[in-house]
Every structure is written in structure tokens, then in C-alpha cells.
Design a protein around this motif. Structure first.
Motif, mmCIF file in Angstrom:
data_model
loop_
_atom_site.group_PDB
_atom_site.id
_atom_site.type_symbol
_atom_site.label_atom_id
_atom_site.label_comp_id
_atom_site.label_asym_id
_atom_site.label_seq_id
_atom_site.Cartn_x
_atom_site.Cartn_y
_atom_site.Cartn_z
ATOM 1 N N ASP A 47 0.932 -1.162 -0.035
ATOM 2 C CA ASP A 47 0.096 -0.127 0.131
ATOM 3 C C ASP A 47 1.198 1.293 0.140
ATOM 4 O O ASP A 47 0.459 2.259 -0.709
ATOM 5 C CB ASP A 47 -0.840 -0.239 1.126
ATOM 6 C CG ASP A 47 -1.859 -1.037 1.251
ATOM 7 O OD1 ASP A 47 -2.159 -1.683 0.184
ATOM 8 O OD2 ASP A 47 -2.503 -1.224 2.157
ATOM 9 N N CYS A 50 2.431 1.798 -3.455
ATOM 10 C CA CYS A 50 1.613 2.170 -4.684
ATOM 11 C C CYS A 50 1.035 3.316 -4.214
ATOM 12 O O CYS A 50 0.502 4.067 -5.205
ATOM 13 C CB CYS A 50 0.852 1.148 -5.170
ATOM 14 S SG CYS A 50 -0.945 1.007 -3.964
ATOM 15 N N GLY A 51 0.929 3.895 -3.019
ATOM 16 C CA GLY A 51 0.434 5.266 -2.602
ATOM 17 C C GLY A 51 -1.057 5.290 -1.927
ATOM 18 O O GLY A 51 -1.572 5.966 -1.864
ATOM 19 N N LYS A 52 -1.444 3.889 -1.958
ATOM 20 C CA LYS A 52 -2.752 3.833 -1.106
ATOM 21 C C LYS A 52 -2.645 4.309 0.137
ATOM 22 O O LYS A 52 -3.706 4.746 0.662
ATOM 23 C CB LYS A 52 -3.345 2.297 -1.308
ATOM 24 C CG LYS A 52 -4.654 2.003 -0.908
ATOM 25 C CD LYS A 52 -5.047 0.460 -1.294
ATOM 26 C CE LYS A 52 -6.361 0.172 -0.735
ATOM 27 N NZ LYS A 52 -6.148 -0.826 0.660
ATOM 28 N N GLN A 54 -0.267 6.582 2.754
ATOM 29 C CA GLN A 54 0.739 7.617 2.969
ATOM 30 C C GLN A 54 1.700 7.297 4.222
ATOM 31 O O GLN A 54 1.298 6.785 5.331
ATOM 32 C CB GLN A 54 0.285 8.947 2.977
ATOM 33 C CG GLN A 54 -0.478 9.519 1.902
ATOM 34 C CD GLN A 54 0.300 9.789 0.780
ATOM 35 O OE1 GLN A 54 1.443 9.948 0.692
ATOM 36 N NE2 GLN A 54 -0.312 9.357 -0.397
ATOM 37 N N GLU A 72 -1.607 8.239 -5.387
ATOM 38 C CA GLU A 72 -1.497 6.921 -6.265
ATOM 39 C C GLU A 72 -1.704 6.862 -7.729
ATOM 40 O O GLU A 72 -0.866 6.162 -8.214
ATOM 41 C CB GLU A 72 -2.833 6.176 -5.738
ATOM 42 C CG GLU A 72 -2.726 4.632 -5.849
ATOM 43 C CD GLU A 72 -3.760 3.734 -5.300
ATOM 44 O OE1 GLU A 72 -4.714 4.451 -4.475
ATOM 45 O OE2 GLU A 72 -3.535 2.582 -5.211
ATOM 46 N N ARG A 75 1.604 7.507 -9.135
ATOM 47 C CA ARG A 75 2.663 6.913 -9.102
ATOM 48 C C ARG A 75 2.400 5.603 -9.998
ATOM 49 O O ARG A 75 3.431 5.152 -10.815
ATOM 50 C CB ARG A 75 2.673 5.907 -7.748
ATOM 51 C CG ARG A 75 2.877 7.049 -6.720
ATOM 52 C CD ARG A 75 3.218 6.378 -5.353
ATOM 53 N NE ARG A 75 3.119 6.897 -4.348
ATOM 54 C CZ ARG A 75 3.384 6.867 -3.137
ATOM 55 N NH1 ARG A 75 3.900 5.619 -2.708
ATOM 56 N NH2 ARG A 75 3.057 7.907 -1.895
ATOM 57 N N ARG A 82 -0.360 -2.071 -9.372
ATOM 58 C CA ARG A 82 -0.750 -2.957 -8.070
ATOM 59 C C ARG A 82 -1.950 -3.696 -8.430
ATOM 60 O O ARG A 82 -3.033 -3.161 -9.111
ATOM 61 C CB ARG A 82 -1.285 -1.797 -6.957
ATOM 62 C CG ARG A 82 -1.924 -2.781 -5.869
ATOM 63 C CD ARG A 82 -0.928 -3.180 -4.721
ATOM 64 N NE ARG A 82 -1.443 -4.177 -3.761
ATOM 65 C CZ ARG A 82 -1.678 -3.470 -2.519
ATOM 66 N NH1 ARG A 82 -1.310 -2.034 -2.507
ATOM 67 N NH2 ARG A 82 -2.092 -4.212 -1.669
#
Ligand SMILES: Nc1ncnc2c1ncn2[C@@H]1O[C@H](COP(=O)(O)OP(=O)(O)O)[C@@H](O)[C@H]1O
Ligand SMILES: [Mg+2]
Length: 242
Positions: A47, A50-52, A54, A72, A75, A82
Motif C-alpha cells: 500500500d 503504490c500510494g494507497k 501515506q 496513487e 505513481r 498494483r
């Protein structure tokens, strides 16, 4: 330089420190398997990449760029894909049309040139071949087996130009044959893509992993080849402790 550089990553959920000072690198074309007991922080680590989610602190660099603060979708545009456990394929569309939709999420030049022709099997074919679905291009995605649906999702990530692909328990629910086929697909993908795979099936890990990172309580417990991991006393203790 490593393609992905994770440095001293922390994330707190309320009082719980789910990731606690995690650092590791992943090289281009490598298959890195992420292992660890339940609750170790493996899914949270994906997470964070992938930026889900922070991070509370620490940094993540992808191909030299600090992406720690990027949203997200940004990215994803840089090439981080993902695959989630719940498939995001469009069941009522064909396999080739699903690739077309995935491609249309990508802003690259290739997209501009091909977005109207990807639903045409000839253009989708090279991508479908990589996951063994070339004969299924005009099949409705809802008719695919569980394993085929997972492979279509990987093809969709390739179609949207992901170079680093993150997968959480990709063989869950697969038959033995589908799992073996997935291992072959991963090995052949590693000629052009980098994979980070969370997986519990040790025979699968043994087949695909170039390197393994074992997590426990949010931190790295061990790192190395399968032989090094299997003989590591800290790893044995962590697994027996659960
Ligand atoms: N969104 C969230 N809010 C609060 N706690 C969470 C959240 N996501 C995960 N956790 C907690 O963080 C820890 C690590 O979870 P996770 O990354 O899912 O572990 P793993 O994938 O290794 O089993 C667990 O204790 C889990 O309960
Ligand atoms: Mg998990």
C-alpha cells in the motif's frame, strides 16, 4: 542504482506501528518475494509503495524520483502497478476490450496511437501472449476461470505500462496447475518487468523468487535467497511464535 529504494519507512495506524523502520531495495527485472507471519505489515508495505497509504516517515524512490508524497494515480503513471486481491476486470467486456480500458488509463504516446485498435485482437495479442491468454482475446471476461482472470489483470497492468508490479497473494484460490502456470508467467515477465510478490505458498516462492525479504512486526527480519531464509534462526522463531 536500484529501481526501487525503500528507506526507513514508518506508518502508524492510531497507536499501532504497522511498518516500523523498513528499508530494502529492488533491482530492475528482479522478483522479490515478501514473506512474514500474518500482521507483519506485508500488505501495508505494498500500500505504501503504490500510494494507497501515506507513510508517517521515511522515503520511497522509484527510478531515482522520490515518490513518497505522490498520489496513487501519479505513481501509476510513473509505472507502478498494483494487482489487488479482488479482481478489477470488467466481466461483461471481452478480454481484449479489458486491455483497451486498461490502456486508456495510461497517458503514454503508445496509448494515443493505439487506443482505438487495442480491442482489435491483433494489437492486444502480444500482451495476451505474455500471460498465455492469446486464444481467449474475444472471450467475455466473466467466462474466464479464476486463474485466467488473475492473468488478465496482470495483462492489464502491462497494457498500462507498469514496469514495477505489486501483487498480494496472487496464487490464492488457484488450482495446482494454475499456480504452476503463474510461476512460468512470472519468470518470463521478469525479463521486462520487476515484481514484488507477497506469497505464502513456499513451493511457489522457491520457483519464482530471486530474493526474499521476511518481515515481522513491521520491520525486516531477514533478507536473502530461499536457502538463506530457510536456515535463518530468526525466521524459524518468528513463524513458530505464531
Ligand atoms: N487501515 C488500517 N487501519 C488500522 N490498522 C491496520 C490497517 N491496515 C492494516 N492494519 C494493521 O497493521 C498490521 C499489518 O497489517 P498487514 O499489512 O495487513 O499485514 P500482513 O499483510 O503482513 O498480514 C496489522 O496489525 C493490521 O491489523
Ligand atoms: Mg496481507
Amino acid at each position: 542504482m536500484a529501481q526501487l529504494q525503500v528507506t526507513d519507512l514508518h506508518v502508524d495506524f492510531g497507536g499501532l506501528r504497522a511498518v516500523d523502520g523498513l528499508s530494502f531495495n529492488v533491482n530492475e527485472g528482479e522478483i522479490l518475494c515478501l514473506l512474514g507471519p500474518n500482521g507483519a505489515g506485508k500488505s501495508t508495505t505494498l500500500d505504501l509503495i503504490c500510494g494507497k497509504t501515506q507513510p508517517t516517515s521515511g522515503s520511497i524512490r522509484f527510478e531515482g524520483t522520490d515518490i513518497s508524497q505522490l498520489l496513487e494515480f501519479r505513481r501509476a503513471r510513473l509505472g507502478i502497478g498494483r494487482k489487488f486481491q479482488v479482481p478489477s476486470v470488467y466481466k461483461e467486456l471481452t478480454v481484449a476490450e479489458n486491455l483497451s480500458v486498461a490502456r486508456s488509463r495510461s497517458p503514454g504516446i503508445w496509448h494515443a496511437l493505439t487506443r482505438f485498435s487495442l480491442s482489435d485482437g491483433r494489437v492486444a495479442a502480444p500482451i495476451l501472449e505474455r500471460v498465455g491468454l492469446e486464444a481467449r482475446a474475444s472471450e467475455i471476461a466473466g467466462n474466464l476461470s479464476h486463474g485466467e482472470t488473475q492473468w488478465l489483470e496482470i495483462a492489464m497492468l502491462i497494457a498500462q505500462d507498469s514496469r514495477l508490479i505489486l501483487m498480494d497473494e496472487p496464487t490464492a484460490g488457484m488450482t495446482i496447475q494454475e499456480t504452476a502456470r503463474t510461476a512460468e508467467i512470472f519468470r518470463s515477465l521478469s525479463t521486462s518487468h520487476t515484481l514484488i510478490v507477497v506469497e505464502h505458498d513456499m513451493s511457489f516462492v522457491r520457483t519464482v523468487a530471486d530474493r526474499i525479504v521476511v518481515m515481522n512486526r513491521g520491520a525486516m527480519l531477514a533478507e536473502g535467497t530461499i536457502e538463506e531464509i530457510e536456515t535463518n534462526d530468526d525466521v524459524k522463531t518468528a513463524y513458530l511464535g505464531h
